[in-house]
Design an enzyme around this catalytic site. Structure first.
Site, PDB file in Angstrom:
ATOM      1  N   HIS A 225     -67.510  68.907 -19.613  1.00 30.81           N
ATOM      2  CA  HIS A 225     -66.610  70.234 -19.760  1.00 30.81           C
ATOM      3  C   HIS A 225     -66.570  70.149 -18.187  1.00 30.81           C
ATOM      4  O   HIS A 225     -68.079  70.685 -17.731  1.00 30.81           O
ATOM      5  CB  HIS A 225     -66.816  71.777 -20.102  1.00 30.81           C
ATOM      6  CG  HIS A 225     -66.487  72.835 -20.847  1.00 30.81           C
ATOM      7  ND1 HIS A 225     -67.114  73.626 -19.915  1.00 30.81           N
ATOM      8  CD2 HIS A 225     -65.523  73.054 -20.984  1.00 30.81           C
ATOM      9  CE1 HIS A 225     -66.124  74.793 -19.607  1.00 30.81           C
ATOM     10  NE2 HIS A 225     -65.018  74.124 -20.362  1.00 30.81           N
TER      11      HIS A 225
ATOM     12  N   HIS B  32     -61.695  76.108 -11.361  1.00 26.84           N
ATOM     13  CA  HIS B  32     -62.280  77.372 -13.291  1.00 26.84           C
ATOM     14  C   HIS B  32     -61.453  78.360 -12.198  1.00 26.84           C
ATOM     15  O   HIS B  32     -60.886  78.694 -13.341  1.00 26.84           O
ATOM     16  CB  HIS B  32     -63.792  76.588 -13.555  1.00 26.84           C
ATOM     17  CG  HIS B  32     -62.929  77.822 -14.809  1.00 26.84           C
ATOM     18  ND1 HIS B  32     -63.564  79.114 -14.989  1.00 26.84           N
ATOM     19  CD2 HIS B  32     -62.663  77.458 -16.163  1.00 26.84           C
ATOM     20  CE1 HIS B  32     -62.753  79.190 -16.010  1.00 26.84           C
ATOM     21  NE2 HIS B  32     -62.429  78.608 -17.267  1.00 26.84           N
TER      22      HIS B  32
HETATM   23  O1  G3P Z   1     -60.465  73.428 -22.296  1.00 26.07           O
HETATM   24  C1  G3P Z   1     -61.736  73.820 -22.894  1.00 26.07           C
HETATM   25  C2  G3P Z   1     -61.961  74.985 -21.748  1.00 26.07           C
HETATM   26  O2  G3P Z   1     -62.118  74.806 -20.616  1.00 26.07           O
HETATM   27  C3  G3P Z   1     -61.995  75.900 -22.242  1.00 26.07           C
HETATM   28  O3  G3P Z   1     -62.292  77.081 -21.556  1.00 26.07           O
HETATM   29  O4  G3P Z   1     -62.499  79.085 -19.961  1.00 26.07           O
HETATM   30  O5  G3P Z   1     -63.599  77.075 -19.644  1.00 26.07           O
HETATM   31  O6  G3P Z   1     -61.582  76.919 -19.103  1.00 26.07           O
HETATM   32  P1  G3P Z   1     -62.382  77.413 -19.826  1.00 26.07           P
HETATM   33 MG    MG Z   2     -60.867  74.334 -18.920  1.00 27.20          MG
END
Ligand code: G3P
Ligand code: MG
Length: 237
Positions: free
Chosen positions: A13, A54
């Site tokens: 992630h 992000h």
């Molecule tokens: O794509 C999974 C996750 O990244 C979604 O939430 O806020 O971490 O981008 P966020």
């Molecule tokens: Mg994400």
């Protein structure tokens, strides 16, 4: 291994966000080094370039301030996104990934659908479909991407709240893939989603115990900030 690997598909992630500053090249390198099947990143379009970050403002993850889209691409590239690493472009991340690591591009910023479709056409033509996934909480943007892309990637709608119609919403994309906040995934909801034959990826799972439970319930993919901990070897012992 990419997204078509047998479960659990481990997805780093924002790279390996729990170990190295998120969405930086060193973070993606670390995730690959730890043996992930795929990595996830978030994109914005600025001055016709796709950048990887992000938040919609710069304050949390860089030494800049204010909205990402208020800056020029050149100014963004001068910022420090952690430990001296800059904000990478989508292309830079793509170039560092080994051929057996998949890429999930999350459409985060406004106006990313068309440029991501164009990027896939130009830079990832000929790649197997199971290596590329495009997702978004913004289902309008995902539809625009799908219309522009000619289905060059797996498409996965994201859900941060449970919706009774989430199966129908997913099916409307003509996809089997659905990406869901792990906190929403009760046994009953997992039962519903798996009985529909959907491939569920859960974000963000940093505990092995929770990962084991979700895999038992039929989750296909696990987004994790800690691919050192939530790893295939830890889950298949
Ligand atoms: O794509 C999974 C996750 O990244 C979604 O939430 O806020 O971490 O981008 P966020
Ligand atoms: Mg994400």
């Amino acid at each position: 291994m990419t997204f078509s690997t047998a479960a659990p598909c481990i997805i780093g992630h924002r790279g390996a966000a729990g170990l190295v500053p998120e969405n930086t090249l060193p973070s993606f390198e670390a995730a690959c080094h730890l043996g992930v099947d795929a990595v996830e990143l978030d994109v914005y379009a600025v001055d016709g370039q796709l950048i990887v970050i992000h938040d919609d403002d710069l304050d949390r993850t860089t030494n800049g301030k204010g909205p990402v889209t208020a800056q020029s691409f050149a100014a963004l590239r001068r910022l420090d996104a952690g430990s001296g690493a800059g904000i990478p472009t989508l292309d830079e991340v793509w170039r560092l990934l080994p051929a057996n690591v998949g890429l999930n591009i999350e459409l985060k910023g406004p106006g990313t659908a068309q440029p991501v479709a164009a990027w896939l056409r130009d830079r990832a033509a000929g790649e197997p479909q199971e290596r590329l996934m495009v997702s978004s909480f913004d289902h309008e943007a995902l539809r625009a991407f799908q219309a522009a892309s000619g289905h060059r990637a797996i498409v996965a709608p994201l859900f941060h709240r449970w919706r009774k119609d989430c199966v129908a919403v997913t099916r409307a994309f003509a996809t089997d893939w659905i990406n869901v906040n792990e906190k929403l995934l009760t046994r009953a909801r997992m039962g519903l989603l798996t009985s529909e034959g959907l491939k569920i990826s859960a974000y963000t799972v940093n505990s092995v115990r929770r990962a084991e439970t979700l895999v038992r319930l039929g989750v296909h993919g696990l987004f994790t900030d800690r691919p050192d901990r939530v790893s295939r070897s830890a889950l298949t012992r």
